[in-house]
Design an enzyme around this catalytic site. Structure first.
Site, PDB file in Angstrom:
ATOM      1  N   LYS A 185      38.129  46.447  29.298  1.00 25.51           N
ATOM      2  CA  LYS A 185      39.452  45.940  29.664  1.00 25.51           C
ATOM      3  C   LYS A 185      39.225  44.645  30.455  1.00 25.51           C
ATOM      4  O   LYS A 185      38.927  44.682  31.649  1.00 25.51           O
ATOM      5  CB  LYS A 185      40.173  46.985  30.518  1.00 25.51           C
ATOM      6  CG  LYS A 185      41.670  46.942  30.471  1.00 25.51           C
ATOM      7  CD  LYS A 185      42.291  45.655  30.908  1.00 25.51           C
ATOM      8  CE  LYS A 185      42.417  45.508  32.405  1.00 25.51           C
ATOM      9  NZ  LYS A 185      43.032  44.187  32.778  1.00 25.51           N
ATOM     10  N   SER A 239      38.769  43.719  43.170  1.00 21.32           N
ATOM     11  CA  SER A 239      39.170  43.790  44.578  1.00 21.32           C
ATOM     12  C   SER A 239      38.899  45.185  45.167  1.00 21.32           C
ATOM     13  O   SER A 239      38.929  46.190  44.456  1.00 21.32           O
ATOM     14  CB  SER A 239      40.667  43.481  44.685  1.00 21.32           C
ATOM     15  OG  SER A 239      41.409  44.456  43.986  1.00 21.32           O
ATOM     16  N   CYS A 294      32.359  36.413  43.775  1.00 19.19           N
ATOM     17  CA  CYS A 294      32.205  37.556  44.684  1.00 19.19           C
ATOM     18  C   CYS A 294      31.089  37.295  45.681  1.00 19.19           C
ATOM     19  O   CYS A 294      31.178  37.699  46.827  1.00 19.19           O
ATOM     20  CB  CYS A 294      31.958  38.834  43.899  1.00 19.19           C
ATOM     21  SG  CYS A 294      30.724  38.662  42.629  1.00 19.19           S
ATOM     22  N   GLU A 393      37.971  38.330  52.135  1.00 20.18           N
ATOM     23  CA  GLU A 393      37.608  37.453  51.039  1.00 20.18           C
ATOM     24  C   GLU A 393      38.788  36.526  50.736  1.00 20.18           C
ATOM     25  O   GLU A 393      39.866  36.999  50.404  1.00 20.18           O
ATOM     26  CB  GLU A 393      37.320  38.350  49.835  1.00 20.18           C
ATOM     27  CG  GLU A 393      36.393  37.777  48.838  1.00 20.18           C
ATOM     28  CD  GLU A 393      35.997  38.814  47.781  1.00 20.18           C
ATOM     29  OE1 GLU A 393      36.745  39.777  47.539  1.00 20.18           O
ATOM     30  OE2 GLU A 393      34.927  38.620  47.197  1.00 20.18           O
TER      31      GLU A 393
HETATM   32  P1  NAP Z   1      41.929  43.014  40.784  1.00 23.01           P
HETATM   33  O1  NAP Z   1      43.372  43.324  40.778  1.00 23.01           O
HETATM   34  O2  NAP Z   1      41.015  43.940  41.483  1.00 23.01           O
HETATM   35  O3  NAP Z   1      41.473  42.835  39.252  1.00 23.01           O
HETATM   36  C1  NAP Z   1      40.192  43.154  38.746  1.00 23.01           C
HETATM   37  C2  NAP Z   1      40.334  43.914  37.433  1.00 23.01           C
HETATM   38  O4  NAP Z   1      40.975  45.171  37.665  1.00 23.01           O
HETATM   39  C3  NAP Z   1      41.195  43.199  36.404  1.00 23.01           C
HETATM   40  O5  NAP Z   1      40.688  43.461  35.104  1.00 23.01           O
HETATM   41  C4  NAP Z   1      42.536  43.860  36.606  1.00 23.01           C
HETATM   42  O6  NAP Z   1      43.375  43.727  35.486  1.00 23.01           O
HETATM   43  C5  NAP Z   1      42.127  45.282  36.836  1.00 23.01           C
HETATM   44  N1  NAP Z   1      43.133  46.106  37.514  1.00 23.01           N
HETATM   45  C6  NAP Z   1      44.133  45.694  38.348  1.00 23.01           C
HETATM   46  N2  NAP Z   1      44.856  46.749  38.769  1.00 23.01           N
HETATM   47  C7  NAP Z   1      44.307  47.848  38.199  1.00 23.01           C
HETATM   48  C8  NAP Z   1      44.604  49.246  38.256  1.00 23.01           C
HETATM   49  N3  NAP Z   1      45.620  49.741  38.983  1.00 23.01           N
HETATM   50  N4  NAP Z   1      43.823  50.092  37.549  1.00 23.01           N
HETATM   51  C9  NAP Z   1      42.804  49.638  36.818  1.00 23.01           C
HETATM   52  N5  NAP Z   1      42.477  48.331  36.708  1.00 23.01           N
HETATM   53  C10 NAP Z   1      43.213  47.438  37.403  1.00 23.01           C
HETATM   54  O7  NAP Z   1      41.701  41.588  41.342  1.00 23.01           O
HETATM   55  P2  NAP Z   1      42.767  40.377  41.302  1.00 23.01           P
HETATM   56  O8  NAP Z   1      44.129  40.818  41.706  1.00 23.01           O
HETATM   57  O9  NAP Z   1      42.646  39.758  39.994  1.00 23.01           O
HETATM   58  O10 NAP Z   1      42.218  39.507  42.472  1.00 23.01           O
HETATM   59  C11 NAP Z   1      42.578  39.843  43.814  1.00 23.01           C
HETATM   60  C12 NAP Z   1      41.417  39.694  44.726  1.00 23.01           C
HETATM   61  O11 NAP Z   1      40.330  40.538  44.290  1.00 23.01           O
HETATM   62  C13 NAP Z   1      40.814  38.326  44.727  1.00 23.01           C
HETATM   63  O12 NAP Z   1      41.486  37.461  45.545  1.00 23.01           O
HETATM   64  C14 NAP Z   1      39.416  38.622  45.206  1.00 23.01           C
HETATM   65  O13 NAP Z   1      39.367  38.726  46.596  1.00 23.01           O
HETATM   66  C15 NAP Z   1      39.114  39.958  44.592  1.00 23.01           C
HETATM   67  N6  NAP Z   1      38.288  39.825  43.377  1.00 23.01           N
HETATM   68  C16 NAP Z   1      36.971  40.055  43.493  1.00 23.01           C
HETATM   69  C17 NAP Z   1      36.168  39.926  42.393  1.00 23.01           C
HETATM   70  C18 NAP Z   1      34.717  40.157  42.469  1.00 23.01           C
HETATM   71  O14 NAP Z   1      33.963  39.598  41.697  1.00 23.01           O
HETATM   72  N7  NAP Z   1      34.256  41.021  43.352  1.00 23.01           N
HETATM   73  C19 NAP Z   1      36.693  39.545  41.159  1.00 23.01           C
HETATM   74  C20 NAP Z   1      38.081  39.322  41.072  1.00 23.01           C
HETATM   75  C21 NAP Z   1      38.855  39.491  42.194  1.00 23.01           C
HETATM   76  P3  NAP Z   1      44.527  42.596  35.430  1.00 23.01           P
HETATM   77  O15 NAP Z   1      43.977  41.392  36.134  1.00 23.01           O
HETATM   78  O16 NAP Z   1      44.705  42.404  33.971  1.00 23.01           O
HETATM   79  O17 NAP Z   1      45.725  43.170  36.112  1.00 23.01           O
END
Ligand code: NAP
Ligand code: MG
Length: 491
Positions: A185, A239, A294, A393
Site C-alpha cells: 500500500k 508517523s 526519517c 519531527e
Molecule cells: P503517515 O500518515 O504515517 O503515512 C505513512 C503511511 O501510512 C502512508 O502510506 C499512509 O497512507 C499510511 N496510513 C495513514 N493512515 C493509516 C491508517 N490509519 N492505517 C494504515 N495506514 C495508514 O504519515 P503522513 O501523514 O504522510 O506524514 C505525517 C508525518 O509522519 C510526517 O510529517 C513525518 O513526521 C512522519 N513521516 C515519517 C516517515 C518516516 O520515514 N519515518 C515517513 C513519512 C512520514 P496515505 O498517505 O495514503 O494516507
C-alpha cells in the site's frame, strides 16, 4: 500486441490502476484520487481509491501464488528473478526517476539517486537469497537439532511518500528474497513509480500474485491491510501516530510488525572536528529531500567553544541554498503537499513566539509557482531542549542548533528526545568516538560522516519511539522470516 499497447497507453495517460496478480485492475469503488505535482500544486493523473475488497483480492492473489508457485521456487531461482528485476529497474531508471520527480517533487539528482538505490536493493537481496540459512545446535546424545528460516507468508508493506522507491526496495526486496509474497500500500501521494516497478517485475518473470500494489487512503485501504487476517507480517514506515494504530490492529491477531517511525537525529560536533568535512554533511543531512527524511540530521549539537564560528559558517551556507521546481534540480524541491507545508509553517511560527533566533534562511527562486509547496531551509539557534523544535519531527528543512559543554552533556542532549534513529558524531578523538557511539541510544551512529551514502548493506531501524525491527542489510532477512526448530530423536 496492439491490445497490450492500448492498455499501457491507458495506464499512463491519466489513470493509474492497481496491480494485482500481474494485471492492471481498477478499484471496485469506481472512485479515484487525484495525483498532485508538488512543484505547481496541479493534478496531472489519478490513482484508484481502493477499499477493503480490493485489498482482499490482492491478499488472495498473493496467498494463491505462495501456495501454488512461489513456495516451490528455490532460493537460487528467487535470486535470479530479483537480479533480473534489478537490471530492469536500472534499464528504466530515467523513466522511474521522472515519475517520482513529478509525483513527489524531487530534484532530478535526488530522483535518480533513489532509482539507483532501488536497483541496488534488489541486487543486494538477489545475492542474499541463497545465503540465508539456519543452524544445527549441539544437544543431547541421540538428538539432532536444526533450525529453518521460513518465510512468514503474505507480507504487507505500508510505504510513506518521502522515499517511495527506496523504502519499497528495502522492504519488499528483503521480503521477496526471504520467500514471502507481498501486498503493498503506497502512500496516496506517491504511487506512480511503484505501480511501474510492479509491471517491470511481471515482465521479468515474477509469478502472478508475488507482488501486488493496491493504492488508496491510509485510513481506508491501509487500515484494511493492518486488520486483514491473511497478512502474516506488516512492515510500516511513517508517523508514530499511525505506527501505533498499525501495531494495535496487528496485536488483535498477534501479527508481527516492523515499525520505522522517524527521528529527531542529532549531528554532534566537537571542537576538534574537521569542520570542512562536517559542514557539507550537516547541510546535506537537513536539506536532502527538503528535510522530509526519517533520518534527517535535524538537531545540531555543538561544543560551546566553536558554537559561534560554526553557526556563522553554516548560516552563510544556508543563505546560499536555493529552492525551486523539481525539474530545475536545485538544492531543494517543494514539500510533498500543502498540509506538510502548513506543518512546517506551524513549527516556525511557534519558534517565533518562543523567541528562538533565526540564523539564516535559503531562497525560493522566482520561477517557483505560488501554487507549489515551497519552504526555504531555515537555521535556528539556541533552541531549548524541551521545545517542540528540539523534540518533534518537523519533516521539513529546519535545523535546530544548541550548544553543549562536554561529552557527558552531549550524550545527555543526544538522548533527550523520544526518538533514537540515527546520530552523527564529528571528532578526531578516537576514544571519544567509541564512548559517544556507546552512549547514544540510536539504531545507527555515524562517526565523521552521516548516513554512509545510504549503504543498503547497513541494518537500519530505531530505538525507543523510532520503532523496532531492522530493515536493510542481511539483518532484515531475519525479520522477514520465522525461525523453526526441528529436534530429531534418532537414538
Ligand atoms: P503517515 O500518515 O504515517 O503515512 C505513512 C503511511 O501510512 C502512508 O502510506 C499512509 O497512507 C499510511 N496510513 C495513514 N493512515 C493509516 C491508517 N490509519 N492505517 C494504515 N495506514 C495508514 O504519515 P503522513 O501523514 O504522510 O506524514 C505525517 C508525518 O509522519 C510526517 O510529517 C513525518 O513526521 C512522519 N513521516 C515519517 C516517515 C518516516 O520515514 N519515518 C515517513 C513519512 C512520514 P496515505 O498517505 O495514503 O494516507
Ligand atoms: Mg504527488
Amino acid at each position: 500486441m496492439r491490445a497490450f499497447f492500448m492498455v499501457r497507453m491507458e495506464e499512463n495517460a491519466g489513470m493509474q490502476l492497481n496491480y494485482i496478480a500481474n494485471t492492471s485492475t481498477p478499484g471496485s469503488s469506481g472512485r479515484t484520487i487525484p495525483v498532485i505535482d508538488p512543484s505547481d500544486g496541479q493534478p496531472f493523473d489519478e490513482i484508484q481509491r481502493s477499499n477493503s475488497a480490493d485489498l482482499d483480492s490482492a491478499v488472495q492473489a498473493a496467498r494463491q501464488c505462495l501456495d501454488t508457485v512461489w513456495s516451490k521456487v528455490n532460493a537460487a531461482e528467487r535470486g535470479r528473478l530479483l537480479m533480473r528485476l534489478s537490471a530492469s529497474i536500472t534499464a528504466h531508471a530515467d523513466e522511474l526517476a521522472a515519475l517520482e520527480q513529478r509525483d513527489c517533487g524531487k530534484p532530478t539528482r535526488q530522483a535518480r539517486a533513489d532509482a539507483t538505490a532501488l536497483a541496488r536493493y534488489f541486487e543486494f537481496y538477489a545475492g542474499a537469497c541463497d545465503k540465508l540459512h539456519g543452524e544445527t545446535i549441539p544437544f543431547l546424545d541421540g538428538y539432532s537439532v536444526l533450525t529453518w528460516r521460513e518465510p512468514h507468508g503474505v507480507t504487507g508493506h505500508i510505504i510513506p511518500w518521502n522515499y517511495p522507491m527506496q523504502i519499497f526496495g528495502r522492504s519488499v526486496g528483503g521480503a521477496l528474497a526471504a520467500g514471502n509474497v507481498c501486498v503493498v500500500k503506497p502512500a496516496e501521494d506517491a504511487c506512480l513509480s511503484l505501480i511501474r516497478v510492479a509491471q517491470l517485475a511481471a515482465e521479468v518473470g515474477f509469478p502472478a500474485g508475488a507482488l501486488n500494489i493496491v493504492t488508496g487512503y491510509g485510513h481506508e485501504v491501509g487500515d484494511a491491510l493492518a486488520r486483514h487476517p491473511g497478512i502474516d507480517h506488516i512492515s510500516f514506515t511513517g508517523s508514530p501516530r499511525v505506527g501505533t494504530l498499525i501495531q494495535q490492529a496487528a496485536a488483535e491477531r498477534h501479527c508481527p510488525v516492523t515499525l520505522e517511525l522517524g527521528g529527531k537525529s542529532p549531528q554532534i560536533v566537537f571542537a576538534d572536528a574537521d569542520l570542512d568535512a562536517a559542514i557539507p554533511a550537516i547541510l546535506n543531512a537537513i536539506v536532502q529531500n527538503a528535510g522530509q527524511t526519517c533520518s534527517a540530521g535535524s538537531r545540531l549539537l555543538v561544543e560551546q567553544a566553536i558554537y559561534e564560528p560554526l553557526l556563522q559558517r553554516l548560516g552563510e551556507a544556508f543563505s546560499k541554498l536555493r529552492v525551486g521546481p523539481a525539474a530545475m534540480d536545485l538544492d531543494l524541491g517543494p514539500l510533498i503537499r500543502q498540509s506538510q507545508q502548513q506543518r512546517v509553517w506551524d513549527f516556525l511560527s511557534d519558534a517565533q513566539v518562543a523567541g528562538i533566533p533565526m540564523v539564516a534562511q535559503g531562497q525560493i527562486v522566482d520561477e517557483a509557482p505560488d501554487t507549489g509547496f515551497y519552504q526555504a531551509p531555515t537555521l535556528l539557534r539556541d533552541v531549548p531542549v524541551d521545545h517542540r523544535l528540539a523534540q518533534e519531527e518537523v519533516f521539513g528543512p529546519v535545523l535546530a542548533a544548541m550548544a553543549f559543554r562536554d561529552e557527558a552533556h552531549a550524550i545527555e542532549l543526544a538522548n533527550a528526545t523520544p526518538f533514537g534513529l540515527v546520530a552523527g558524531v564529528w571528532t578526531r578523538d578516537g576514544g571519544r568516538q567509541f564512548r559517544m557511539a556507546r552512549g547514544i541510544r540510536s539504531g545507527q551512529v555515524f562517526i565523521n560522516n552521516y548516513g554512509a551514502a545510504g549503504g543498503v548493506e547497513l541494518p537500519f531501524g530505531g530505538f525507543k519511539s523510532s520503532g523496532h525491527g531492522r530493515e536493510k542489510g542481511f539483518e532484515a532477512l531475519y525479520g522477514f522470516t520465522a525461525l523453526k526448530t526441528v529436534a530429531i530423536r534418532h537414538g
